[in-house]
Scaffold this active site. Sequence first.
Site, PDB file in Angstrom:
ATOM      1  N   ASP A 216      11.920  -0.408  -0.235  1.00 21.41           N
ATOM      2  CA  ASP A 216      11.992  -1.747  -0.521  1.00 21.41           C
ATOM      3  C   ASP A 216      10.665  -2.514  -0.456  1.00 21.41           C
ATOM      4  O   ASP A 216       9.803  -2.478   0.497  1.00 21.41           O
ATOM      5  CB  ASP A 216      12.960  -2.449   0.486  1.00 21.41           C
ATOM      6  CG  ASP A 216      14.228  -2.279   0.095  1.00 21.41           C
ATOM      7  OD1 ASP A 216      14.806  -2.266  -1.004  1.00 21.41           O
ATOM      8  OD2 ASP A 216      15.111  -1.939   1.105  1.00 21.41           O
TER       9      ASP A 216
ATOM     10  N   ASP B 172       8.013   4.331   1.693  1.00 24.01           N
ATOM     11  CA  ASP B 172       9.092   3.225   2.038  1.00 24.01           C
ATOM     12  C   ASP B 172       9.591   2.920   0.546  1.00 24.01           C
ATOM     13  O   ASP B 172       8.921   3.248  -0.313  1.00 24.01           O
ATOM     14  CB  ASP B 172       8.381   2.088   2.646  1.00 24.01           C
ATOM     15  CG  ASP B 172       9.172   0.909   2.658  1.00 24.01           C
ATOM     16  OD1 ASP B 172      10.447   0.941   3.134  1.00 24.01           O
ATOM     17  OD2 ASP B 172       8.693  -0.145   2.111  1.00 24.01           O
TER      18      ASP B 172
END
Length: 291
Positions: A43, A41
């Site tokens: 953020d 991922d």
Amino acid sequence: LCLQVPELEKATVRIRRPERVREIIQSLRQQGVAKLQVISDFDMTLSRFGCNGRRCPTSHNILDTSRVISEDGKKKLKDLLHYYYPIEIDPNRTLEEKCPLMVEWWTKAHELLVQQKIHKSDIAQIVRESEAMLRDGFKEFFDQLQENNVPLFIFSAGIGDILEEIIRQANVFYSNVNVVSNYMDFNDDGVLTHFKEPLIHTYNKNNTVLQGTGYFQQLSTRTSIILLGDSMGDLTMADGVPSVENILKIGFLNDKVEERRGKYLDSYDIVLESDETLDVVNGILRYILTE
């Protein structure tokens, strides 16, 4: 294992089944670098959650709070965040409940951004002026993967144009990095007109939005995976990989730590609590990649 990966001694590390983690890491090392890929991922996983007691911005926040958004637009985007974010992280709601609400949130936010007539030429400057920060140790992380030709797949519900620019400005956007995210579409004058399909939110990061990309098919021999995430939705990011032999799931628990710890320990092999670094990931990579 701490002898080989001393970083696992850090106070931020929690592991429910140490024996199992040891076995996975040993297997990853034995399978070797040619079989490894990293799926992450972006953020709050590769980027920092906070710094000096302040929250760091996500790729959406960077745009939402920038000078190219009107005051009215900023207020509306903030209202959406305050309404939907608690739903996103609520441990008591089911995925079935959350998914349509996430689609609603992202769709409304994207529509608001389109109304702002954002120029493509502004993006680099917006990122430069923002408080975006990658986690401490990011350079070693990206460098290790690049030097060993390990593919890094970044799967993000954020804004692809912004996060690519963050990586570019950090000088680590190497050829082994591949991003799937929400991308803007600009007209001939360079003005944002809409966001490209498919819409990727926190809880549909799986095969459904990867159809037609064929990314994992090209990497069918890469059956060893290190997965990095910070939410429950990130756990499905490797679903498209044809035949996973070993997968090590490392979760960053950034927020509401006490409340969510149990769930994270059930789901991730290694949980890093309020840890703003990639130390543990780098330590594991160093051990796996060292002949």
